[in-house]
Design a protein around this motif. Structure first.
Motif, PDB file in Angstrom:
ATOM      1  N   TYR A   1       0.808  -1.215   0.000  1.00  0.00           N
ATOM      2  CA  TYR A   1       0.000   0.000   0.000  1.00  0.00           C
ATOM      3  C   TYR A   1       0.847   1.274   0.000  1.00  0.00           C
ATOM      4  O   TYR A   1       0.359   2.356   0.330  1.00  0.00           O
ATOM      5  CB  TYR A   1      -0.956   0.007   1.200  1.00  0.00           C
ATOM      6  N   ALA A   2       2.098   1.145  -0.393  1.00  0.00           N
ATOM      7  CA  ALA A   2       2.966   2.320  -0.456  1.00  0.00           C
ATOM      8  C   ALA A   2       2.612   3.185  -1.663  1.00  0.00           C
ATOM      9  O   ALA A   2       2.117   2.700  -2.679  1.00  0.00           O
ATOM     10  CB  ALA A   2       4.427   1.888  -0.544  1.00  0.00           C
ATOM     11  N   GLU A   3       2.870   4.464  -1.530  1.00  0.00           N
ATOM     12  CA  GLU A   3       2.833   5.370  -2.672  1.00  0.00           C
ATOM     13  C   GLU A   3       4.186   5.284  -3.370  1.00  0.00           C
ATOM     14  O   GLU A   3       5.226   5.071  -2.730  1.00  0.00           O
ATOM     15  CB  GLU A   3       2.588   6.806  -2.205  1.00  0.00           C
ATOM     16  N   TYR A   4       4.181   5.467  -4.692  1.00  0.00           N
ATOM     17  CA  TYR A   4       5.426   5.415  -5.464  1.00  0.00           C
ATOM     18  C   TYR A   4       5.689   6.755  -6.145  1.00  0.00           C
ATOM     19  O   TYR A   4       4.756   7.438  -6.578  1.00  0.00           O
ATOM     20  CB  TYR A   4       5.365   4.317  -6.525  1.00  0.00           C
ATOM     21  N   GLU A   5       6.967   7.092  -6.234  1.00  0.00           N
ATOM     22  CA  GLU A   5       7.374   8.297  -6.950  1.00  0.00           C
ATOM     23  C   GLU A   5       8.582   7.939  -7.809  1.00  0.00           C
ATOM     24  O   GLU A   5       9.643   7.571  -7.294  1.00  0.00           O
ATOM     25  CB  GLU A   5       7.741   9.416  -5.963  1.00  0.00           C
ATOM     26  N   PHE A   6       8.404   7.997  -9.122  1.00  0.00           N
ATOM     27  CA  PHE A   6       9.498   7.723 -10.049  1.00  0.00           C
ATOM     28  C   PHE A   6       9.983   9.060 -10.606  1.00  0.00           C
ATOM     29  O   PHE A   6       9.215   9.782 -11.250  1.00  0.00           O
ATOM     30  CB  PHE A   6       9.027   6.812 -11.183  1.00  0.00           C
ATOM     31  N   ILE A   7      11.239   9.382 -10.356  1.00  0.00           N
ATOM     32  CA  ILE A   7      11.759  10.685 -10.774  1.00  0.00           C
ATOM     33  C   ILE A   7      12.951  10.499 -11.705  1.00  0.00           C
ATOM     34  O   ILE A   7      13.642   9.481 -11.662  1.00  0.00           O
ATOM     35  CB  ILE A   7      12.152  11.545  -9.560  1.00  0.00           C
ATOM     36  N   ASP A   8      13.183  11.488 -12.556  1.00  0.00           N
ATOM     37  CA  ASP A   8      14.239  11.390 -13.559  1.00  0.00           C
ATOM     38  C   ASP A   8      15.636  11.632 -12.997  1.00  0.00           C
ATOM     39  O   ASP A   8      16.628  11.204 -13.588  1.00  0.00           O
ATOM     40  CB  ASP A   8      13.979  12.396 -14.690  1.00  0.00           C
ATOM     41  N   THR A   9      15.735  12.298 -11.890  1.00  0.00           N
ATOM     42  CA  THR A   9      17.033  12.651 -11.311  1.00  0.00           C
ATOM     43  C   THR A   9      17.866  11.410 -11.001  1.00  0.00           C
ATOM     44  O   THR A   9      17.354  10.437 -10.443  1.00  0.00           O
ATOM     45  CB  THR A   9      16.834  13.443 -10.003  1.00  0.00           C
ATOM     46  N   LEU A  10      19.133  11.423 -11.357  1.00  0.00           N
ATOM     47  CA  LEU A  10      20.045  10.350 -11.003  1.00  0.00           C
ATOM     48  C   LEU A  10      20.385  10.466  -9.522  1.00  0.00           C
ATOM     49  O   LEU A  10      20.482  11.572  -8.977  1.00  0.00           O
ATOM     50  CB  LEU A  10      21.313  10.421 -11.848  1.00  0.00           C
ATOM     51  N   TRP A  11      20.588   9.328  -8.855  1.00  0.00           N
ATOM     52  CA  TRP A  11      20.750   9.352  -7.406  1.00  0.00           C
ATOM     53  C   TRP A  11      21.827  10.324  -6.913  1.00  0.00           C
ATOM     54  O   TRP A  11      21.580  11.061  -5.943  1.00  0.00           O
ATOM     55  CB  TRP A  11      21.014   7.947  -6.855  1.00  0.00           C
ATOM     56  N   PRO A  12      23.023  10.407  -7.510  1.00  0.00           N
ATOM     57  CA  PRO A  12      24.023  11.353  -6.985  1.00  0.00           C
ATOM     58  C   PRO A  12      23.588  12.820  -7.052  1.00  0.00           C
ATOM     59  O   PRO A  12      24.170  13.665  -6.368  1.00  0.00           O
ATOM     60  CB  PRO A  12      25.245  11.102  -7.880  1.00  0.00           C
ATOM     61  N   ASP A  13      22.564  13.110  -7.853  1.00  0.00           N
ATOM     62  CA  ASP A  13      22.037  14.479  -7.954  1.00  0.00           C
ATOM     63  C   ASP A  13      20.775  14.687  -7.122  1.00  0.00           C
ATOM     64  O   ASP A  13      20.166  15.764  -7.168  1.00  0.00           O
ATOM     65  CB  ASP A  13      21.713  14.813  -9.422  1.00  0.00           C
ATOM     66  N   PHE A  14      20.375  13.681  -6.371  1.00  0.00           N
ATOM     67  CA  PHE A  14      19.139  13.754  -5.586  1.00  0.00           C
ATOM     68  C   PHE A  14      19.428  14.492  -4.272  1.00  0.00           C
ATOM     69  O   PHE A  14      19.826  13.909  -3.273  1.00  0.00           O
ATOM     70  CB  PHE A  14      18.609  12.349  -5.311  1.00  0.00           C
ATOM     71  N   THR A  15      19.219  15.778  -4.288  1.00  0.00           N
ATOM     72  CA  THR A  15      19.574  16.633  -3.165  1.00  0.00           C
ATOM     73  C   THR A  15      18.502  16.645  -2.084  1.00  0.00           C
ATOM     74  O   THR A  15      17.383  16.155  -2.280  1.00  0.00           O
ATOM     75  CB  THR A  15      19.763  18.073  -3.646  1.00  0.00           C
ATOM     76  N   ARG A  16      18.866  17.247  -0.970  1.00  0.00           N
ATOM     77  CA  ARG A  16      17.908  17.444   0.116  1.00  0.00           C
ATOM     78  C   ARG A  16      16.691  18.228  -0.382  1.00  0.00           C
ATOM     79  O   ARG A  16      15.553  17.946  -0.007  1.00  0.00           O
ATOM     80  CB  ARG A  16      18.593  18.209   1.254  1.00  0.00           C
ATOM     81  N   GLU A  17      16.924  19.215  -1.243  1.00  0.00           N
ATOM     82  CA  GLU A  17      15.835  20.051  -1.753  1.00  0.00           C
ATOM     83  C   GLU A  17      14.865  19.229  -2.596  1.00  0.00           C
ATOM     84  O   GLU A  17      13.644  19.394  -2.496  1.00  0.00           O
ATOM     85  CB  GLU A  17      16.418  21.210  -2.577  1.00  0.00           C
ATOM     86  N   GLU A  18      15.407  18.343  -3.430  1.00  0.00           N
ATOM     87  CA  GLU A  18      14.514  17.519  -4.237  1.00  0.00           C
ATOM     88  C   GLU A  18      13.785  16.498  -3.370  1.00  0.00           C
ATOM     89  O   GLU A  18      12.616  16.187  -3.604  1.00  0.00           O
ATOM     90  CB  GLU A  18      15.279  16.815  -5.351  1.00  0.00           C
ATOM     91  N   PHE A  19      14.468  15.975  -2.378  1.00  0.00           N
ATOM     92  CA  PHE A  19      13.835  15.065  -1.421  1.00  0.00           C
ATOM     93  C   PHE A  19      12.643  15.751  -0.764  1.00  0.00           C
ATOM     94  O   PHE A  19      11.551  15.206  -0.672  1.00  0.00           O
ATOM     95  CB  PHE A  19      14.871  14.650  -0.383  1.00  0.00           C
ATOM     96  N   SER A  20      12.844  16.987  -0.327  1.00  0.00           N
ATOM     97  CA  SER A  20      11.774  17.754   0.302  1.00  0.00           C
ATOM     98  C   SER A  20      10.602  17.963  -0.658  1.00  0.00           C
ATOM     99  O   SER A  20       9.427  17.867  -0.278  1.00  0.00           O
ATOM    100  CB  SER A  20      12.313  19.102   0.779  1.00  0.00           C
TER     101      SER A  20
END
Length: 241
Positions: free
Chosen positions: A204-223
């Motif tokens: 029952y989890a929600e999913y989010e598929f994003i284009d950003t590559l993991w090394p570029d996944f910043t705190r701001e994008e996480f937020s």
């Protein structure tokens, strides 16, 4: 959304499929392991962001049961990276209130790495600020298979009746039995698949598929992803009131 409102609506448990390290490195003309090292540094930033963003449980997919198919040099480099990460980050994780757990089958891992994993789990066992779970040599189907074997053994030993078995019973034998199920699963790098990750737990989890590559996944994008989650209406099969 105000900061306090975002925290109140934040997912309690976030799981991340950290994809894109190799492509990130290739885009810079560097070997894949360069991307994995950059990805490890990003993990540290995301873990540190969790308390301020209202996330108490973070589970990351570090190495799957299928990743053994990669080149020997990449696998060896990853195992070395895992050992180095534990040795270098142990003190900071302890000081910052992070409790570390590992899930997955440890049988195929080398003895030194397993010993470091055990030591880090024990060292941080009293921490409670953030619960970081690292999936290492993990596969969802493998986990369910191992859990089923343990459950079957309990029945064979007369400790459990087959009539008592239900989904709650099986969940007690999973690697994650002490953890809440994830509320949100994030996959980076633009791939829209779950890759055998937390199959049972993410029902029952929600999913989010994003284009950003993991090394570029910043705190701001996480937020930003967490804010989007906060706007969703989770009904768990029910209809709106």
């Amino acid at each position: 959304m105000a900061a306090d409102d975002q925290i109140a609506r934040a997912p309690h448990h976030v799981a991340c499929i950290m994809d894109g390290n190799g492509r990130w490195a290739a885009g810079r003309g560097r070997p894949r392991l360069f991307g994995h090292h950059a990805g490890a540094r990003r993990v540290k930033e995301i873990v540190r962001a969790c308390p301020d963003l209202g996330v108490r449980y973070l589970t990351i997919f570090a190495f799957s049961t299928e990743n053994w198919k990669r080149t020997q040099s990449e696998v060896s480099g990853l195992m070395k990276l895992f050992r180095r990460y534990i040795q270098r980050e142990a003190r900071d994780l302890l000081a910052e209130g992070v409790r570390v757990r590992f899930i997955g089958d440890r049988v195929r891992l080398d003895e030194k790495l397993v010993r470091l994993m055990d030591e880090l789990e024990l060292l941080t066992s009293r921490n409670d600020k953030v619960h970081l779970t690292i999936a290492l040599n993990y596969g969802g189907r493998d986990e369910i298979g191992r859990a089923t074997k343990r459950l079957a053994q309990e029945i064979a030993d007369g400790k459990l009746s087959a009539h008592e078995v239900d989904e709650t019973t099986l969940a007690r034998f999973l690697d994650t039995h002490v953890l809440p199920d994830p509320d949100l699963v994030i996959r980076t790098s633009g791939e829209a698949r779950i890759s055998n990750f937390l199959l049972w737990q993410s029902a029952y989890a929600e999913y989010e598929f994003i284009d950003t590559l993991w090394p570029d996944f910043t705190r701001e994008e996480f937020s930003k992803v967490l804010r989007a989650y906060g706007a969703r209406d989770r009904r768990f099969g029910a209809v709106p009131a």
